[in-house]
Design a protein around this motif. Structure first.
Motif, PDB file in Angstrom:
ATOM      1  N   ASP A  64       0.853  -1.192   0.000  1.00 21.63           N
ATOM      2  CA  ASP A  64       0.000   0.000   0.000  1.00 21.63           C
ATOM      3  C   ASP A  64       0.886   1.239   0.000  1.00 21.63           C
ATOM      4  N   VAL A  65       0.708   2.074  -1.012  1.00 21.47           N
ATOM      5  CA  VAL A  65       1.535   3.273  -1.178  1.00 21.47           C
ATOM      6  C   VAL A  65       0.647   4.507  -1.039  1.00 21.47           C
ATOM      7  N   ARG A  66       1.004   5.399  -0.113  1.00 17.67           N
ATOM      8  CA  ARG A  66       0.291   6.675   0.055  1.00 17.67           C
ATOM      9  C   ARG A  66       1.046   7.756  -0.720  1.00 17.67           C
ATOM     10  N   VAL A  67       0.333   8.373  -1.640  1.00 17.77           N
ATOM     11  CA  VAL A  67       0.949   9.379  -2.508  1.00 17.77           C
ATOM     12  C   VAL A  67       0.216  10.703  -2.326  1.00 17.77           C
ATOM     13  N   GLU A  68       0.961  11.736  -1.997  1.00 14.52           N
ATOM     14  CA  GLU A  68       0.387  13.085  -1.933  1.00 14.52           C
ATOM     15  C   GLU A  68       0.651  13.793  -3.262  1.00 14.52           C
ATOM     16  N   THR A  69      -0.396  14.291  -3.864  1.00 15.43           N
ATOM     17  CA  THR A  69      -0.254  14.945  -5.153  1.00 15.43           C
ATOM     18  C   THR A  69      -1.258  16.092  -5.250  1.00 15.43           C
ATOM     19  N   LYS A  70      -1.287  16.745  -6.400  1.00 13.31           N
ATOM     20  CA  LYS A  70      -2.150  17.916  -6.594  1.00 13.31           C
ATOM     21  C   LYS A  70      -2.948  17.737  -7.867  1.00 13.31           C
ATOM     22  N   SER A  71      -4.224  18.102  -7.804  1.00 10.73           N
ATOM     23  CA  SER A  71      -5.094  17.985  -8.973  1.00 10.73           C
ATOM     24  C   SER A  71      -4.920  19.190  -9.889  1.00 10.73           C
ATOM     25  N   LYS A  72      -5.599  19.160 -11.021  1.00  9.54           N
ATOM     26  CA  LYS A  72      -5.482  20.235 -12.007  1.00  9.54           C
ATOM     27  C   LYS A  72      -5.987  21.560 -11.459  1.00  9.54           C
ATOM     28  N   ASP A  73      -7.013  21.519 -10.585  1.00 15.65           N
ATOM     29  CA  ASP A  73      -7.538  22.753  -9.999  1.00 15.65           C
ATOM     30  C   ASP A  73      -6.869  23.083  -8.670  1.00 15.65           C
ATOM     31  N   ASN A  74      -5.610  22.623  -8.505  1.00 20.48           N
ATOM     32  CA  ASN A  74      -4.738  23.016  -7.390  1.00 20.48           C
ATOM     33  C   ASN A  74      -5.283  22.598  -6.025  1.00 20.48           C
ATOM     34  N   VAL A  75      -5.810  21.389  -5.933  1.00 25.79           N
ATOM     35  CA  VAL A  75      -6.262  20.836  -4.659  1.00 25.79           C
ATOM     36  C   VAL A  75      -5.351  19.674  -4.299  1.00 25.79           C
ATOM     37  N   PHE A  76      -4.761  19.741  -3.111  1.00 27.61           N
ATOM     38  CA  PHE A  76      -3.869  18.672  -2.680  1.00 27.61           C
ATOM     39  C   PHE A  76      -4.683  17.497  -2.149  1.00 27.61           C
ATOM     40  N   ILE A  77      -4.320  16.315  -2.601  1.00 25.91           N
ATOM     41  CA  ILE A  77      -5.025  15.101  -2.183  1.00 25.91           C
ATOM     42  C   ILE A  77      -4.001  14.011  -1.880  1.00 25.91           C
ATOM     43  N   VAL A  78      -4.431  13.060  -1.066  1.00 31.40           N
ATOM     44  CA  VAL A  78      -3.611  11.890  -0.749  1.00 31.40           C
ATOM     45  C   VAL A  78      -4.316  10.667  -1.311  1.00 31.40           C
ATOM     46  N   MET A  79      -3.625   9.934  -2.175  1.00 31.37           N
ATOM     47  CA  MET A  79      -4.177   8.731  -2.784  1.00 31.37           C
ATOM     48  C   MET A  79      -3.456   7.509  -2.228  1.00 31.37           C
ATOM     49  N   VAL A  80      -4.235   6.471  -1.956  1.00 32.73           N
ATOM     50  CA  VAL A  80      -3.658   5.196  -1.509  1.00 32.73           C
ATOM     51  C   VAL A  80      -3.783   4.204  -2.660  1.00 32.73           C
ATOM     52  N   VAL A  81      -2.636   3.742  -3.147  1.00 40.06           N
ATOM     53  CA  VAL A  81      -2.587   2.794  -4.255  1.00 40.06           C
ATOM     54  C   VAL A  81      -2.091   1.449  -3.721  1.00 40.06           C
ATOM     55  N   SER A  82      -2.895   0.409  -3.890  1.00 40.34           N
ATOM     56  CA  SER A  82      -2.518  -0.935  -3.443  1.00 40.34           C
ATOM     57  C   SER A  82      -2.014  -1.731  -4.644  1.00 40.34           C
ATOM     58  N   VAL A  83      -0.750  -2.156  -4.553  1.00 36.77           N
ATOM     59  CA  VAL A  83      -0.106  -2.885  -5.646  1.00 36.77           C
ATOM     60  C   VAL A  83       0.068  -4.343  -5.235  1.00 36.77           C
ATOM     61  N   GLN A  84      -0.423  -5.256  -6.057  1.00 42.55           N
ATOM     62  CA  GLN A  84      -0.283  -6.687  -5.818  1.00 42.55           C
ATOM     63  C   GLN A  84       0.761  -7.231  -6.801  1.00 42.55           C
ATOM     64  N   TYR A  85       1.822  -7.802  -6.265  1.00 45.29           N
ATOM     65  CA  TYR A  85       2.933  -8.236  -7.109  1.00 45.29           C
ATOM     66  C   TYR A  85       3.442  -9.609  -6.652  1.00 45.29           C
ATOM     67  N   GLN A  86       4.245 -10.231  -7.511  1.00 44.74           N
ATOM     68  CA  GLN A  86       4.742 -11.580  -7.250  1.00 44.74           C
ATOM     69  C   GLN A  86       6.013 -11.806  -8.060  1.00 44.74           C
ATOM     70  N   VAL A  87       6.881 -12.637  -7.532  1.00 46.98           N
ATOM     71  CA  VAL A  87       8.102 -12.985  -8.270  1.00 46.98           C
ATOM     72  C   VAL A  87       7.736 -13.846  -9.474  1.00 46.98           C
ATOM     73  N   ASP A  88       8.299 -13.527 -10.633  1.00 46.59           N
ATOM     74  CA  ASP A  88       8.093 -14.320 -11.839  1.00 46.59           C
ATOM     75  C   ASP A  88       8.889 -15.618 -11.701  1.00 46.59           C
ATOM     76  N   ARG A  89       8.194 -16.751 -11.742  1.00 47.67           N
ATOM     77  CA  ARG A  89       8.847 -18.049 -11.538  1.00 47.67           C
ATOM     78  C   ARG A  89       9.937 -18.322 -12.567  1.00 47.67           C
ATOM     79  N   THR A  90       9.826 -17.674 -13.722  1.00 46.29           N
ATOM     80  CA  THR A  90      10.838 -17.906 -14.754  1.00 46.29           C
ATOM     81  C   THR A  90      12.017 -16.950 -14.626  1.00 46.29           C
ATOM     82  N   LYS A  91      11.943 -15.999 -13.674  1.00 44.28           N
ATOM     83  CA  LYS A  91      13.000 -14.986 -13.530  1.00 44.28           C
ATOM     84  C   LYS A  91      13.394 -14.830 -12.065  1.00 44.28           C
TER      85      LYS A  91
END
Length: 297
Positions: A64-91
């Motif tokens: 879970d990554v919390r990212v603080e950023t700004k929208s086009k109309d200059n409003v600061f927001i915090v977005m939580v992005v959940s990334v699901q990942y796994q090791v590639d068995r072939t690599k």
């Protein structure tokens, strides 16, 4: 998830690898083999030994990554992005040796992708386009992390948090809009009631007028029949004589009813023969008008 151990051996050694994990074996510091879950052996030959450099987990993980950023109309927001990942068995070898901190690398790519896309969108559209933002992040991560031996299964925008003051203002705007819509609906309902009441009143007056007209027609028809019957029964009388007699009778009946009613207010009525004659002439004029209107013969 990932462990690093260097076990130098000078003789044969048996060990176990946990389920959903793979052991990375090195010989003289160089990658040698991958040992699968279960019982495995390390062998030495001519004084040279193998070592387990570490373990790679094959489980699906979430960051879970919390990212603080700004929208086009200059409003600061915090977005939580959940990334699901796994090791590639072939690599697995690539995943073990190319990155020292996979979570830190994923976090950096998420920050880059979010801050490249959200500033192009207004705050209201951010909520509507969160799936598009998540797709952009997943595509960016999948292309980058594949080089390091990791698969990105999904990226989800699980939360969007505007500044508290902005959130309060948005709630107030929404509340005002709902109150305005409610007032509009209430006014529309009142308008419908007024219109329906007016239509009912108009219909009532129309029906009342129709009833009065029919009543008067019935009275005229009854008087006509009475005059004709009386003229036929009594010789030497004409319609005028009969009408004078009927009118005089009605006149006295009216006086009788007024006097008999205890709730009747004071009424000043001229009571002379001339008044009766005048009344007869007025009634006669009304009959002539009815004749012209309804076509009596």
């Amino acid at each position: 998830a990932r462990t690093h151990t260097h076990t130098r051996v000078t003789m044969g050694l048996c060990y176990t690898v946990p389920q959903a994990s793979v052991a990375v074996v090195e010989r003289f510091g160089k990658f040698q083999a991958l040992h699968q879950p279960g019982l495995n052996c390390l062998w030495c030959c001519c004084g040279f030994g193998d070592a387990v450099a570490g373990y790679e987990s094959l489980k699906l993980r979430q960051l879970d990554v919390r990212v603080e950023t700004k929208s086009k109309d200059n409003v600061f927001i915090v977005m939580v992005v959940s990334v699901q990942y796994q090791v590639d068995r072939t690599k697995i070898e690539t995943a073990h040796y190319r990155l020292s901190n996979v979570e830190q690398q994923i976090t950096a790519y998420v920050f880059d992708a979010v801050r490249a896309s959200v500033p192009k969108i207004n705050l209201d559209d951010v909520f509507e386009q969160k799936d598009e933002i998540a797709r952009t992040v997943r595509e960016e991560l999948a292309g980058q992390m594949d080089e390091f031996g990791f698969q990105i299964h999904q990226a989800l925008v699980t939360d969007i948090e505007p500044d508290p003051n902005v959130k309060k203002a948005m709630n107030e705007i929404n509340a005002a809009r709902r109150l305005r819509d409610a007032a509009t609906d209430r006014a529309e309902a009142e308008k419908i009631l007024v219109v329906k009441a007016a239509e009912a009143d108009a219909e009532s007056k129309y029906l009342s007028g129709t009833g009065v007209a029919r009543q008067r027609k019935a009275i005229v028809d009854g008087l006509r029949e009475s005059v004709m019957a009386f003229s036929d029964s009594v010789e030497g009388t004409n319609a005028k004589d009969v009408m004078d007699l009927v009118l005089l009778t009605q006149y006295f009946d009216t006086l009788k009813d007024i006097g008999a009613n205890s709730k009747t207010n004071i009424a000043f009525i001229p009571h002379t023969p001339d008044a009766v004659t005048s009344l007869r002439e007025q009634v006669h004029s009304g009959f002539m008008t009815g004749k012209e209107t309804f076509g009596f013969q």
